[in-house]
Design an enzyme around this catalytic site. Sequence first.
Site, PDB file in Angstrom:
ATOM      1  N   HIS A 177       2.249 -12.226 -14.521  1.00 36.94           N
ATOM      2  CA  HIS A 177       2.122 -10.785 -14.284  1.00 36.94           C
ATOM      3  C   HIS A 177       1.031 -10.427 -13.282  1.00 36.94           C
ATOM      4  O   HIS A 177       1.147  -9.442 -12.566  1.00 36.94           O
ATOM      5  CB  HIS A 177       1.896 -10.041 -15.608  1.00 36.94           C
ATOM      6  N   ASP A 178      -0.030 -11.210 -13.206  1.00 36.77           N
ATOM      7  CA  ASP A 178      -1.135 -10.881 -12.308  1.00 36.77           C
ATOM      8  C   ASP A 178      -1.231 -11.814 -11.103  1.00 36.77           C
ATOM      9  O   ASP A 178      -2.280 -11.873 -10.455  1.00 36.77           O
ATOM     10  CB  ASP A 178      -2.461 -10.910 -13.078  1.00 36.77           C
ATOM     11  N   LYS A 181      -2.888 -10.859  -7.741  1.00 37.06           N
ATOM     12  CA  LYS A 181      -4.337 -10.762  -7.540  1.00 37.06           C
ATOM     13  C   LYS A 181      -4.856 -11.848  -6.600  1.00 37.06           C
ATOM     14  O   LYS A 181      -5.984 -11.760  -6.127  1.00 37.06           O
ATOM     15  CB  LYS A 181      -5.067 -10.831  -8.878  1.00 37.06           C
ATOM     16  N   HIS A 206      -1.942  -5.202  -6.295  1.00 38.33           N
ATOM     17  CA  HIS A 206      -1.631  -6.555  -6.770  1.00 38.33           C
ATOM     18  C   HIS A 206      -0.241  -6.627  -7.408  1.00 38.33           C
ATOM     19  O   HIS A 206       0.388  -7.685  -7.415  1.00 38.33           O
ATOM     20  CB  HIS A 206      -2.708  -7.049  -7.753  1.00 38.33           C
ATOM     21  N   HIS A 232       4.527  -3.750 -14.368  1.00 45.49           N
ATOM     22  CA  HIS A 232       3.818  -3.888 -15.649  1.00 45.49           C
ATOM     23  C   HIS A 232       2.639  -2.939 -15.815  1.00 45.49           C
ATOM     24  O   HIS A 232       2.089  -2.825 -16.907  1.00 45.49           O
ATOM     25  CB  HIS A 232       3.391  -5.343 -15.883  1.00 45.49           C
ATOM     26  N   HIS A 233       2.253  -2.231 -14.747  1.00 43.18           N
ATOM     27  CA  HIS A 233       1.212  -1.200 -14.875  1.00 43.18           C
ATOM     28  C   HIS A 233       1.796   0.214 -14.806  1.00 43.18           C
ATOM     29  O   HIS A 233       1.047   1.190 -14.752  1.00 43.18           O
ATOM     30  CB  HIS A 233       0.132  -1.364 -13.804  1.00 43.18           C
ATOM     31  N   ASP A 261      -0.308  -6.578 -22.366  1.00 40.34           N
ATOM     32  CA  ASP A 261      -1.449  -6.766 -21.461  1.00 40.34           C
ATOM     33  C   ASP A 261      -2.566  -5.787 -21.792  1.00 40.34           C
ATOM     34  O   ASP A 261      -3.753  -6.147 -21.785  1.00 40.34           O
ATOM     35  CB  ASP A 261      -0.983  -6.591 -20.018  1.00 40.34           C
TER      36      ASP A 261
END
Length: 306
Positions: A177-178, A181, A206, A232-233, A261
């Site tokens: 998911h990240d 970054k 990101h 996801h954000h 998360d």
Amino acid sequence: MSSQRSSKTFLQLKYGEALDTAATKKSITSLLSSHDGTEVIHHCLKEGARWGMSPDSEEPNTLEAVYILSGKLKLHRPNEGSFLEAGDFLAGQPVSEFIVLTALEDSEFLYITSNPVFHYYSSDTRNLEMLAIEIEKKDGYTADHCFRIKELSMLVGEKMELNSESLQKLHFGALLHDIGKTEVPESILLKPAKLDEEEWTIMKEHTRYGATILRKTNITHFILAAEVVEQHHERYDGSGYPKGLRRDEICLEAAIVGLVDSYDAMTSERIYSKARSKESALTEIKQLRGIKYHPEVVDYFLSVIE
């Protein structure tokens, strides 16, 4: 399945191999026989571990088969779930649907494929996974953050009885998911103080970066997961990023990862924030049910976590 060999299957064995602190491996794999491009691979899955296959439109002549030797596995299918035990058999030439098997008890099976994959197993997944772990450590999380997000997300997804395609999408979307970054400057990622407006604008990108990274792999399950990584954000009320999506505009898998998360962030000790208690985090999630978080996802999450 993608034409790249490493895209053929995913395993949950990385938890044991990628982290020095991991207690046990969730899966053991061994090559029994290989000849003229055909391989017979033996899998041992511990209870709770998962294994899967994806369709491969670019390899139409590939034969793939699974023969259950022992144990009991759940096959996740749309609107139903079936169970496989010793003597059961699955085959396709090629595999035409997403397949995810969850071990309900310690299980063993043979995987036969006419396209050699053993020495390429999950190489792309492993590279991205290790990259994701390193970036999370830099961002103030512990090394197993990605695996916590993945495991809890999968438990919620299975509780919601998602089909195999959704579970594969959820698996890789949660695990990576990240990953975006990696494209964020370290001066921003490692900043111990609150980000200013310009820095925060860059940090929010990101999600887009991560989706682009996965789509460029041209691997089926990574392309599938890109939507989760990008969304996801996003938040149920439209207050999230990068697009300000609302309600059902957000894919269900991203809604699951977003909630998990958030919970993990609340309860994790980080450089710039103290860990909150489980009770405090759950209280906030309940208060934000139907506001920030998808109400149905919250209900299933609570049934798992509590």
